[in-house]
Design a protein around this motif. Structure first.
Motif, mmCIF file in Angstrom:
data_model
loop_
_atom_site.group_PDB
_atom_site.id
_atom_site.type_symbol
_atom_site.label_atom_id
_atom_site.label_comp_id
_atom_site.label_asym_id
_atom_site.label_seq_id
_atom_site.Cartn_x
_atom_site.Cartn_y
_atom_site.Cartn_z
ATOM 1 N N GLU A 3 0.831 -1.199 0.000
ATOM 2 C CA GLU A 3 0.000 0.000 0.000
ATOM 3 C C GLU A 3 0.876 1.263 0.000
ATOM 4 O OE1 GLU A 3 -2.394 0.565 3.473
ATOM 5 O OE2 GLU A 3 -3.502 2.256 2.605
ATOM 6 N N TRP A 4 1.822 1.310 0.969
ATOM 7 C CA TRP A 4 2.699 2.476 1.094
ATOM 8 C C TRP A 4 4.123 2.137 0.669
ATOM 9 C CZ3 TRP A 4 1.675 7.481 2.160
ATOM 10 C CH2 TRP A 4 0.430 7.799 2.737
ATOM 11 N N VAL A 5 4.755 3.076 -0.047
ATOM 12 C CA VAL A 5 6.186 2.960 -0.362
ATOM 13 C C VAL A 5 6.875 4.217 0.150
ATOM 14 C CG1 VAL A 5 7.920 2.825 -2.193
ATOM 15 C CG2 VAL A 5 5.766 1.579 -2.434
ATOM 16 N N GLN A 6 7.937 4.016 0.899
ATOM 17 C CA GLN A 6 8.748 5.159 1.362
ATOM 18 C C GLN A 6 9.787 5.455 0.294
ATOM 19 O OE1 GLN A 6 10.600 4.674 5.257
ATOM 20 N NE2 GLN A 6 12.451 5.674 4.459
ATOM 21 N N ILE A 7 9.757 6.649 -0.230
ATOM 22 C CA ILE A 7 10.682 7.003 -1.308
ATOM 23 C C ILE A 7 11.566 8.137 -0.792
ATOM 24 C CG2 ILE A 7 8.978 8.510 -2.492
ATOM 25 C CD1 ILE A 7 10.108 7.147 -5.154
ATOM 26 N N ASP A 8 12.844 7.841 -0.575
ATOM 27 C CA ASP A 8 13.763 8.764 0.104
ATOM 28 C C ASP A 8 14.331 9.805 -0.859
ATOM 29 O OD1 ASP A 8 13.288 7.195 2.295
ATOM 30 O OD2 ASP A 8 15.380 6.620 2.645
ATOM 31 N N GLU A 9 14.146 11.044 -0.528
ATOM 32 C CA GLU A 9 14.715 12.134 -1.341
ATOM 33 C C GLU A 9 15.450 13.131 -0.435
ATOM 34 O OE1 GLU A 9 15.017 12.247 -4.509
ATOM 35 O OE2 GLU A 9 13.250 11.436 -5.535
ATOM 36 N N PRO A 10 16.466 12.657 0.289
ATOM 37 C CA PRO A 10 17.154 13.562 1.219
ATOM 38 C C PRO A 10 17.886 14.719 0.532
ATOM 39 C CG PRO A 10 18.286 11.436 1.074
ATOM 40 C CD PRO A 10 16.975 11.281 0.356
ATOM 41 N N ILE A 11 18.056 14.606 -0.772
ATOM 42 C CA ILE A 11 18.742 15.697 -1.472
ATOM 43 C C ILE A 11 17.969 17.011 -1.323
ATOM 44 C CG2 ILE A 11 17.625 15.413 -3.762
ATOM 45 C CD1 ILE A 11 21.382 15.698 -3.305
ATOM 46 N N LEU A 12 16.697 16.879 -0.943
ATOM 47 C CA LEU A 12 15.853 18.068 -0.764
ATOM 48 C C LEU A 12 16.272 18.959 0.406
ATOM 49 C CD1 LEU A 12 12.384 16.487 -1.540
ATOM 50 C CD2 LEU A 12 13.315 18.535 -2.647
ATOM 51 N N VAL A 13 17.136 18.476 1.278
ATOM 52 C CA VAL A 13 17.568 19.363 2.365
ATOM 53 C C VAL A 13 18.871 20.088 2.005
ATOM 54 C CG1 VAL A 13 16.458 17.905 4.097
ATOM 55 C CG2 VAL A 13 18.934 17.693 3.708
ATOM 56 N N THR A 14 19.325 19.920 0.767
ATOM 57 C CA THR A 14 20.524 20.648 0.333
ATOM 58 C C THR A 14 20.102 21.746 -0.648
ATOM 59 O OG1 THR A 14 20.939 19.233 -1.586
ATOM 60 C CG2 THR A 14 21.871 18.520 0.511
ATOM 61 N N GLU A 15 21.044 22.629 -0.967
ATOM 62 C CA GLU A 15 20.734 23.678 -1.935
ATOM 63 C C GLU A 15 20.618 23.041 -3.318
ATOM 64 O OE1 GLU A 15 24.026 25.206 -0.276
ATOM 65 O OE2 GLU A 15 23.064 26.859 0.791
ATOM 66 N N LEU A 16 19.546 23.342 -4.027
ATOM 67 C CA LEU A 16 19.333 22.728 -5.345
ATOM 68 C C LEU A 16 19.238 23.797 -6.426
ATOM 69 C CD1 LEU A 16 16.604 20.013 -4.571
ATOM 70 C CD2 LEU A 16 19.040 19.642 -4.994
ATOM 71 N N GLU A 17 19.893 23.507 -7.547
ATOM 72 C CA GLU A 17 19.768 24.387 -8.707
ATOM 73 C C GLU A 17 18.382 24.186 -9.315
ATOM 74 O OE1 GLU A 17 22.556 25.993 -10.282
ATOM 75 O OE2 GLU A 17 24.007 25.379 -8.752
ATOM 76 N N GLU A 18 17.955 25.180 -10.078
ATOM 77 C CA GLU A 18 16.606 25.145 -10.635
ATOM 78 C C GLU A 18 16.300 23.856 -11.430
ATOM 79 O OE1 GLU A 18 14.227 26.929 -9.556
ATOM 80 O OE2 GLU A 18 12.871 25.806 -10.872
ATOM 81 N N PRO A 19 17.205 23.382 -12.289
ATOM 82 C CA PRO A 19 16.870 22.163 -13.051
ATOM 83 C C PRO A 19 16.592 20.959 -12.137
ATOM 84 C CG PRO A 19 18.835 23.213 -13.955
ATOM 85 C CD PRO A 19 18.510 23.948 -12.691
ATOM 86 N N TRP A 20 17.225 20.924 -10.989
ATOM 87 C CA TRP A 20 17.010 19.810 -10.069
ATOM 88 C C TRP A 20 15.678 19.941 -9.344
ATOM 89 C CZ3 TRP A 20 19.623 15.388 -10.179
ATOM 90 C CH2 TRP A 20 20.839 15.387 -10.864
ATOM 91 N N ARG A 21 15.311 21.166 -9.040
ATOM 92 C CA ARG A 21 13.974 21.346 -8.446
ATOM 93 C C ARG A 21 12.917 20.926 -9.463
ATOM 94 N NH1 ARG A 21 13.159 26.068 -4.995
ATOM 95 N NH2 ARG A 21 15.101 26.728 -4.071
ATOM 96 N N HIS A 22 13.142 21.355 -10.683
ATOM 97 C CA HIS A 22 12.191 21.030 -11.737
ATOM 98 C C HIS A 22 12.087 19.514 -11.911
ATOM 99 C CE1 HIS A 22 9.648 21.833 -15.085
ATOM 100 N NE2 HIS A 22 10.472 21.282 -15.969
ATOM 101 N N ALA A 23 13.217 18.845 -11.740
ATOM 102 C CA ALA A 23 13.228 17.379 -11.873
ATOM 103 C C ALA A 23 12.251 16.742 -10.888
ATOM 104 C CB ALA A 23 14.642 16.844 -11.648
ATOM 105 N N PHE A 24 12.119 17.343 -9.715
ATOM 106 C CA PHE A 24 11.166 16.796 -8.746
ATOM 107 C C PHE A 24 9.740 16.870 -9.286
ATOM 108 C CE2 PHE A 24 14.583 17.002 -5.628
ATOM 109 C CZ PHE A 24 14.321 15.857 -4.904
#
Ligand code: GLN
Ligand code: ZN
Length: 762
Positions: free
Chosen positions: A206-227
Motif C-alpha cells: 500500500e505504502w512505499v517510502q521514497i527517500d529524497e534527502p537531497i531536498l535538504v541541500t541547496e538545489l539548482e533550478e533544473p534539479w527542483r524542476h526534476a522533482f
C-alpha cells in the motif's frame, strides 16, 4: 490515530553479525548460502524488534550499501561488471569492493574489476557506492531483491512499507563518467521507477517510502524542476508514496515539496523544526505528514514529555494525518543498549539506541492515541532520566564553564606573525631544506595489539604494558634515526585510535562496548560518547613523548588530535551547540599543548583529519561552522611561544573552498595527502598564496607499493612549481599504522634519498 513507522533499521546486527558473516565469506571461509542465511536471520530479528510499529521498513537491509542495492534494482550496473554469470550477490560485491587481477573469479576471466567509488552519505559517517552513468546508460528493473524481502516480511506478519531511494536523489548522488548531463537520464529512469511501483502494488503493497534527502541541500533550478517532472510521472502508480526527507531543513524547498503529488511527506523535525509551521500551512489537506521526532543521529533519550507538549496541538490540527517516526533511518545509531555490560550506569540511564528509540516511539504514540495516563509510569521515568542528566554534576562542571566564559580573541592568537616565528624556529631547530618527517603512527604490529588487549583485560599489569610500549617507542626511534629522518615521532604504539585514546583520558567522555555504527560495507566505527563538560584531569601524552625525546638528539614531534576531529568523530551532546563542546575540547587539548611545550617539546602536531567532514549540508552555513572550528583549533594551538613549531595534518580533502579557513588556522606547517592527486591539490594553496609551510604527501600509505625515489622527487618538483622550496616538507600522505615494517623501511629509505636529491638540485 497517530501511525508509527520507521525509516530504516541498522543492518549490521547488535553484535556485528553481518560484518563477521561478510568477512568470512569474502575470505572464502563460508558459503554464499551461509551469508544469505545470516542476512535473512538479521532481517527477521530486526522486524521482530519493530513489531510494535504500524509500518516497518522492508528493503532497508543491504549486504553492503543501500545505494548499490538501488543501482542493482534499476539495472544500472557499471559496464565492467555486465555479463557476469555467477550469483548476483557476487557481482554486487565486485562493484562494492573491486577485484584484483590476480584473484580469478570462479568461472570468470580472472581479470581485475575496479571498485565503485565511495563517498560520504550527506553529513553522516556512512559511505555509499556512487552510481555511475554515461550518456548511454539504460535502466532495467530487477525487483527480485525487494520482492524476496517483501515475501519474507509478509510470511512473518510484518506490516511492510518498502523503502527505496527516490529518482532525483539517485541521479543527484551519482556521477557521469563521460561528462554528460546525468539529469538528462531522468526520462529514461522514470519508467523503471513506475514499473517498480506497479510491481510492488501487484504484490500487495500500500505504502512505499521514497527517500529524497537531497531536498535538504541547496538545489539548482533544473534539479527542483526534476522533482516536479518525476513525481507527476509517478503519481499514476497504484501505491501511496511517502516522500521522505531528513538530515536538515527544506527551507526554500518547502513549497515545492508540499505540492508534489504524493500521498505523504516525512520531515526531520529534530533538525528541521522550523519547516513545520510553514508546511502545515502549505500542505494540501489530503496529505499525510510524518514527523521525525526522535533523533536518528544521536544516542540520547528523547525528552518525551517535551515532545508531547509540542505534538499534541499538532495532532489536534492534523488528526488522522499525523504519523510519527525517528527523524531518519536508524542506520546511524547502534542497535541495542541492552547489550552494554560495562557502560557507566549513570550515563547509560540517559541513552537510547535503535531498539530503545523505537520503544520511545511506542510510548509517544500511546500517549497521543490513548492519553498520557496510559503510559504515565514510562513518561515519569523518562522525565526523571532527562532531569537527572540535566542537573548531573557529571555533566556540569562550573570550572569548565568559567574557563569558557573567559575565552577572548587573544587566546587563539600567536604572539608574532608566521614570518617572524619562522626565523626563530629555524634558528632553534636547525633543519635542512626539504626536512623529512612522518605523520605520526608507525606499524601497529600484532604484538602491540596483543599487549593492549592483555592490559585491557587485566592479564598484564600497567607496568608491564608500559614497558612493552616503551620498547616499541625505542624501536621506532632507532629505526627513524637509522633512516636519517629529520623530525622524529614516537610512533603512537600506545594509541588504539586517534580519538578514543584522548576521549578515554578526558572527563566528560564515556565508551560503549557494542555501540558500533556502519561506516561502509563491513566496516564499523564505535564513536565515543561526549556527555559532559570536558576537562583534562592530567597530562595525556607528555610521558610518552619525553621518553621518546630522551632517546634521540633529533627533534621529537609531539602528537595530538585536534578538537574539531575529536568532536566530529564522537556522539556529541544535544543540550548545547557543537561549537561549545568544541571549545571545551579546545581548552583541554590546549593544556596538553602547553604541557608538552613546558617539557621541552619543540614541535607539536595537532591532527585535524575530520575538519572538512563537519561541514554543514548547506553551503550557506559553512562560514559559521568554519569560524568556530578554526577558532577552536587556534585556541588549542596558539598559546605557545614563537619558537615552538605547530604542525597540523589533514587526510585526503578538497581544499579549494576552505583554503582561507586553513590559512586562518595559522599552523606553522600543514601536512596533507597529495600523492595520488599528482600534487594538483596544491593548486588551492598556490592560488591562495598560502603563507606557511606545507608537507605534501609523496608516499601513498593506502597501498602496499613501495614508492621509488624518482617518483617522489618528481612529485616534489611539481610541488616546488607551486610552493617556494624553502617552505616544503617531505613526508608520507598519512600515518603508517596500517602498513608493515618491511614496507615502511624501504619506502622511507627512498623518501629520505629523495629529500637529499632535492637538496642537491633545487
Ligand atoms: N597522527 C595520526 C597517524 O599518524 C594521523 C591519522 C590521520 O590523519 N587519520 O596515524
Ligand atoms: Zn591522515
Amino acid at each position: 490515530m497517530a501511525i508509527t513507522h520507521n525509516l530504516g533499521f541498522p543492518r549490521i546486527g547488535a553484535k556485528r553479525e553481518l560484518k563477521f558473516a561478510l568477512e568470512s565469506y569474502w575470505k572464502g571461509q563460508s558459503s554464499l548460502d551461509a551469508l544469505k542465511a545470516v542476512g535473512a536471520e538479521l532481517r527477521g530479528r530486526h522486524w521482530q524488534a519493530q513489531s510494535a510499529l504500524d509500518l516497518a521498513p522492508v528493503g532497508d537491509f543491504a549486504f553492503y550499501d543501500q545505494m548499490l542495492d538501488m543501482s542493482f534494482t534499476l539495472g544500472n550496473l557499471p559496464e565492467r561488471v555486465r555479463g557476469f554469470e555467477g550469483d548476483v550477490l557476487d557481482n554486487y560485491f565486485r562493484v562494492a569492493r573491486g577485484r584484483s587481477a590476480s584473484v580469478a573469479d570462479e568461472g570468470q576471466c580472472g581479470c581485475g574489476v575496479a571498485a565503485g567509488e565511495m563517498t560520504k552519505w550527506f553529513d553522516t559517517n556512512y559511505h555509499y557506492i556512487v552510481p555511475e552513468f554515461t550518456a548511454d546508460t539504460v535502466f532495467r528493473l530487477d525487483a527480485s531483491r525487494l520482492l524476496e524481502q517483501l515475501a519474507e516480511a509478509k510470511a512473518q506478519g510484518v506490516r511492510a512499507k518498502p523503502v527505496i531511494i527516490g529518482p532525483v536523489t539517485y541521479l543527484a548522488l551519482g556521477k557521469t563518467k563521460d561528462g554528460s548531463d546525468r539529469l538528462a537520464l531522468l526520462d529514461r529512469l522514470l519508467p523503471v521507477y513506475a514499473e517498480l511501483l506497479n510491481t510492488l502494488a501487484a504484490n500487495g503493497v500500500e505504502w512505499v517510502q521514497i527517500d529524497e534527502p537531497i531536498l535538504v541541500t541547496e538545489l539548482e533550478e533544473p534539479w527542483r524542476h526534476a522533482f516536479e517532472i518525476a513525481y507527476h510521472e509517478l503519481k499514476g502508480a497504484p501505491v501511496k508514496l511517502l516522500l521522505a526527507t531528513y538530515f536538515g531543513e527544506l527551507q526554500d524547498q518547502r513549497y515545492l515539496v508540499a505540492n508534489l503529488p504524493v500521498a505523504g511527506l516525512h520531515i526531520d523535525v529534530v533538525r528541521g523544526r522550523d519547516d513545520l509551521v510553514p508546511l502545515l500551512n502549505l500542505l494540501p489537506s489530503s496529505k499525510i505528514l510524518s514527523l521525525g521526532v526522535i533523533d536518528g543521529r544521536n544516542i540520547w533519550k528523547t525528552d518525551l514529555n517535551a515532545v508531547l507538549d509540542w505534538l499534541e496541538p499538532i495532532q489536534l490540527q492534523l488528526g488522522e494525518r499525523l504519523w510519527i517516526a525517528p527523524s531518519c533511518s536508524l542506520l546511524h545509531v547502534p542497535v541495542d543498549l541492552d547489550s552494554e555490560q560495562t557502560l557507566d550506569s549513570e550515563v547509560r540511564s540517559w541513552l537510547a539506541f535503535a531498539k530503545q528509540k523505537l520503544d520511545e516511539l511506542r510510548i509517544l504514540a500511546t500517549a497521543l492515541n490513548q492519553g498520557r495516563h496510559v503510559v504515565q509510569s514510562e513518561l515519569a521515568a523518562n522525565r526523571a532520566a532527562i532531569e537527572a542528566r540535566r542537573s548531573s554534576p557529571r555533566v556540569n562542571n562550573p570550572e569548565v564553564k568559567a574557563a569558557l566564559a573567559k575565552i577572548d580573541a587573544e587566546l587563539g592568537r600567536r604572539k608574532s606573525p608566521y614570518s617572524e616565528r619562522a626565523d626563530k624556529q629555524a634558528a632553534r631547530l636547525n633543519l635542512p631544506r626539504f626536512p623529512t618527517t612522518t605523520i605520526g603512527s608507525f606499524p601497529q604490529t600484532g604484538e602491540i595489539r596483543q599487549a593492549r588487549r592483555q592490559f585491557k583485560s587485566g592479564e598484564i599489569e600497567e607496568a608491564a604494558y608500559v614497558e612493552i610500549m616503551r620498547a616499541e617507542i625505542a624501536r621506532c626511534v632507532r629505526e627513524q634515526e637509522a633512516l636519517g629522518l629529520d623530525v622524529l615521532v614516537h610512533g603512537e604504539a600506545e594509541r588504539n585510535d586517534m580519538v578514543e585514546y584522548f576521549g578515554e583520558q578526558l572527563d566528560g567522555y564515556a565508551f560503549s562496548q557494542f555501540g558500533w555504527v556502519q561506516s561502509y560495507g563491513s566496516r564499523c566505527v564505535k564513536p565515543p560518547i561526549l556527555f559532559g563538560d570536558i576537562s583534562r584531569p592530567k597530562a595525556m601524552t607528555v610521558d610518552w613523548i619525553t621518553y621518546a625525546q630522551s632517546l634521540t638528539t633529533k627533534p621529537m614531534k609531539g602528537m595530538l588530535t585536534g578538537p574539531v576531529t575529536i568532536l566530529n568523530w564522537s556522539f556529541v551532546r544535544d543540550d548545547q551547540p557543537r561549537s561549545v563542546s568544541c571549545q571545551q575540547l579546545a581548552l583541554a587539548i590546549r593544556e596538553e599543548v602547553l604541557d608538552l611545550e613546558r617539557a621541552g617539546v619543540r614541535l607539536i602536531q595537532i591532527d585535524e583529519a575530520a575538519l572538512r567532514e563537519g561541514l554543514p549540508l548547506r553551503k550557506s552555513q559553512w562560514g559559521a561552522y568554519l569560524d568556530w572550528a578554526v577558532e577552536s583549533f587556534r585556541i588549542t594551538a596558539n598559546g605557545v611561544a614563537d619558537e615552538t613549531q605547530i604542525h597540523t595534518h589533514m587526510c585526503y580533502s578538497e581544499f579549494n573552498d576552505i583554503i582561507a579557513a586553513i590559512a586562518d588556522m595559522d599552523a606553522d606547517a600543514i601536512t596533507i595527502e597529495t600523492s595520488r592527486s599528482d600534487m594538483e591539490l596544491l593548486d588551492a594553496f598556490d592560488d591562495f598564496k598560502y603563507p606557511n609551510e606545507i608537507g605534501p604527501g609523496v608516499y601513498d600509505i593506502h597501498s602496499p607499493n613501495i614508492p621509488t625515489e624518482e617518483h617522489m622527487v618528481q612529485l616534489m618538483r611539481k610541488a616546488a612549481e607551486r610552493i617556494p622550496a624553502e617552505r616544503l616538507w617531505v613526508n608520507p600522505d598519512c600515518g603508517l599504522k596500517t602498513r608493515q615494517w618491511d614496507e615502511v623501511i624501504p619506502a622511507l629509505t627512498n623518501m629520505v634519498s629523495a629529500a637529499k636529491t632535492l637538496r642537491a638540485s633545487l
